[in-house]
Design a protein around this motif. Structure first.
Motif, PDB file in Angstrom:
ATOM      1  N   SER A   1      -9.598   7.883  -2.940  1.00 50.33           N
ATOM      2  CA  SER A   1      -9.330   9.320  -2.943  1.00 50.33           C
ATOM      3  C   SER A   1     -10.227  10.019  -1.927  1.00 50.33           C
ATOM      4  O   SER A   1     -11.449   9.853  -1.940  1.00 50.33           O
ATOM      5  CB  SER A   1      -9.579   9.899  -4.340  1.00 50.33           C
TER       6      SER A   1
ATOM      7  N   TYR B   1       0.838  -1.195   0.000  1.00 50.40           N
ATOM      8  CA  TYR B   1       0.000   0.000   0.000  1.00 50.40           C
ATOM      9  C   TYR B   1       0.871   1.241   0.000  1.00 50.40           C
ATOM     10  O   TYR B   1       2.073   1.194   0.290  1.00 50.40           O
ATOM     11  CB  TYR B   1      -0.923   0.021   1.216  1.00 50.40           C
ATOM     12  N   SER B   2       0.259   2.372  -0.306  1.00 48.35           N
ATOM     13  CA  SER B   2       0.919   3.670  -0.198  1.00 48.35           C
ATOM     14  C   SER B   2      -0.142   4.706   0.112  1.00 48.35           C
ATOM     15  O   SER B   2      -1.305   4.565  -0.281  1.00 48.35           O
ATOM     16  CB  SER B   2       1.663   4.032  -1.491  1.00 48.35           C
TER      17      SER B   2
ATOM     18  N   THR C   1      -5.612  -3.993  -7.700  1.00 51.57           N
ATOM     19  CA  THR C   1      -5.125  -2.727  -7.159  1.00 51.57           C
ATOM     20  C   THR C   1      -6.291  -1.747  -7.048  1.00 51.57           C
ATOM     21  O   THR C   1      -7.074  -1.605  -7.990  1.00 51.57           O
ATOM     22  CB  THR C   1      -4.025  -2.120  -8.054  1.00 51.57           C
TER      23      THR C   1
ATOM     24  N   GLU D   1      -2.706  -2.728  -2.913  1.00 52.88           N
ATOM     25  CA  GLU D   1      -2.521  -3.844  -3.828  1.00 52.88           C
ATOM     26  C   GLU D   1      -2.839  -5.146  -3.092  1.00 52.88           C
ATOM     27  O   GLU D   1      -2.089  -5.571  -2.214  1.00 52.88           O
ATOM     28  CB  GLU D   1      -1.086  -3.881  -4.365  1.00 52.88           C
TER      29      GLU D   1
ATOM     30  N   ASP E   1      -0.621   8.948  -0.040  1.00 51.24           N
ATOM     31  CA  ASP E   1      -0.123  10.263  -0.418  1.00 51.24           C
ATOM     32  C   ASP E   1      -0.951  11.308   0.324  1.00 51.24           C
ATOM     33  O   ASP E   1      -2.080  11.618  -0.078  1.00 51.24           O
ATOM     34  CB  ASP E   1      -0.241  10.458  -1.933  1.00 51.24           C
TER      35      ASP E   1
ATOM     36  N   ILE F   1      -4.698  10.478  -1.465  1.00 48.82           N
ATOM     37  CA  ILE F   1      -4.931   9.245  -2.216  1.00 48.82           C
ATOM     38  C   ILE F   1      -4.179   8.091  -1.558  1.00 48.82           C
ATOM     39  O   ILE F   1      -3.009   8.228  -1.175  1.00 48.82           O
ATOM     40  CB  ILE F   1      -4.476   9.393  -3.686  1.00 48.82           C
TER      41      ILE F   1
ATOM     42  N   ARG G   1      -3.339   3.891  -2.213  1.00 51.56           N
ATOM     43  CA  ARG G   1      -3.372   2.773  -3.155  1.00 51.56           C
ATOM     44  C   ARG G   1      -3.111   1.483  -2.397  1.00 51.56           C
ATOM     45  O   ARG G   1      -2.178   1.404  -1.597  1.00 51.56           O
ATOM     46  CB  ARG G   1      -2.347   2.956  -4.269  1.00 51.56           C
TER      47      ARG G   1
ATOM     48  N   GLU H   1      -7.613   2.251  -5.703  1.00 49.53           N
ATOM     49  CA  GLU H   1      -7.224   3.619  -5.367  1.00 49.53           C
ATOM     50  C   GLU H   1      -8.378   4.290  -4.631  1.00 49.53           C
ATOM     51  O   GLU H   1      -9.504   4.301  -5.112  1.00 49.53           O
ATOM     52  CB  GLU H   1      -6.865   4.407  -6.627  1.00 49.53           C
TER      53      GLU H   1
END
Length: 266
Positions: A216, A136-137, A212, A148, A139, A144, A146, A214
């Motif tokens: 937001s 994961y990440s 994956t 996986e 930002d 956001i 993400r 995303e």
């Protein structure tokens, strides 16, 4: 508090006794309500006790803020995790570099590691069901996250604790603000929304490719200017379990956890 092994099939109050079930248990518990004396007002307590009450109140507010951020998966808990989460808040509170005892804040944004990985379950942890590491990440500038999901196959990367026909994975992104001491006792009014992503309902007997997602969640225009804010990423796996007790039916079950928290800059 006592438990009843048989003979009682109802819940509720009878006289001074209350019969109830705990989350995750089919047993019926009973307790007697007590009519205590007059509850002391805070100003009537000793100074030391008043300090403890004030700081506990801030921990409770912090727990509430985090529960709000993960509200889309908290139904997957198998016990009341709120007291544990509230107690956990005491650790970062003691690290407040400015406030003295009784005036220490809970700075979530400065100590996210205390909450990252927090589990909502005792019996079956999320990491014991999906055993491949989650990628994961987050930002915090763009708002956001993400996620996986790995390839899921029963007995390889997926270990469902119940024989269910299908399951789904739920991911959520929320916001939680630091809880600052306020001598006026002003309550937190920051209750932002969350964003959610889910897989479809997946067969437990088939192999599923990695996906994956995303999420937001832009920062709200109205936000506390004097407090740090953190993005809170959480994840859960949900199953539908047939209930045999009483009239039967289906209930939601599964596991969930807080994946990570990342502070918003500026």
């Amino acid at each position: 508090m006592g438990t009843l092994s048989s003979g009682v099939e109802f819940t509720g109050a009878v006289g001074t006794y209350t019969f109830y079930r705990k989350q995750g248990s089919d047993k019926i518990f009973v307790r007697q309500r007590r009519n205590g004396g007059r509850k002391k007002k805070k100003k009537e307590l000793s100074e030391r006790v008043q300090e403890t009450v004030t700081e506990f109140s801030l921990c409770a507010s912090t727990s509430k803020a985090i529960r709000w951020a993960i509200r889309d998966i908290k139904h997957l808990a198998d016990y009341n995790f709120t007291p544990k989460l509230t107690g956990l808040c005491r650790h970062p509170q003691k690290l407040d570099p400015v406030g003295k005892r009784g005036e220490r804040s809970v700075l979530i944004s400065q100590h996210p590691s205390y909450f990252a990985g927090f589990n909502l379950n005792k019996n079956h942890l999320f990491d014991s069901i999906i055993r491949h590491p989650l990628q994961y990440s987050i930002d915090p500038v763009a708002g956001i996250a993400r996620v996986e999901l790995p390839e899921l196959q029963q007995g390889v990367s997926l270990f469902l604790p119940w024989p269910v026909p299908q399951f789904r994975v739920i991911m959520a992104l929320g916001l939680a603000a630091d809880q600052l001491f306020d001598a006026s006792g002003k309550k937190d009014s920051f209750s932002p929304g969350t964003t959610v992503a889910t897989t479809g309902w997946l067969s437990s007997t088939e192999q599923h490719k990695g996906q994956t997602f995303e999420l937001s969640l832009p920062m709200p225009a109205k936000r506390p200017k004097d407090r740090g804010i953190s993005y809170v990423l959480s994840i859960g796996i949900e199953m539908e379990i047939t209930v045999l007790r009483g009239s039967g039916g289906i209930r939601k079950a599964g596991a969930g956890k807080i994946v990570d928290l990342v502070a918003v800059g500026g």
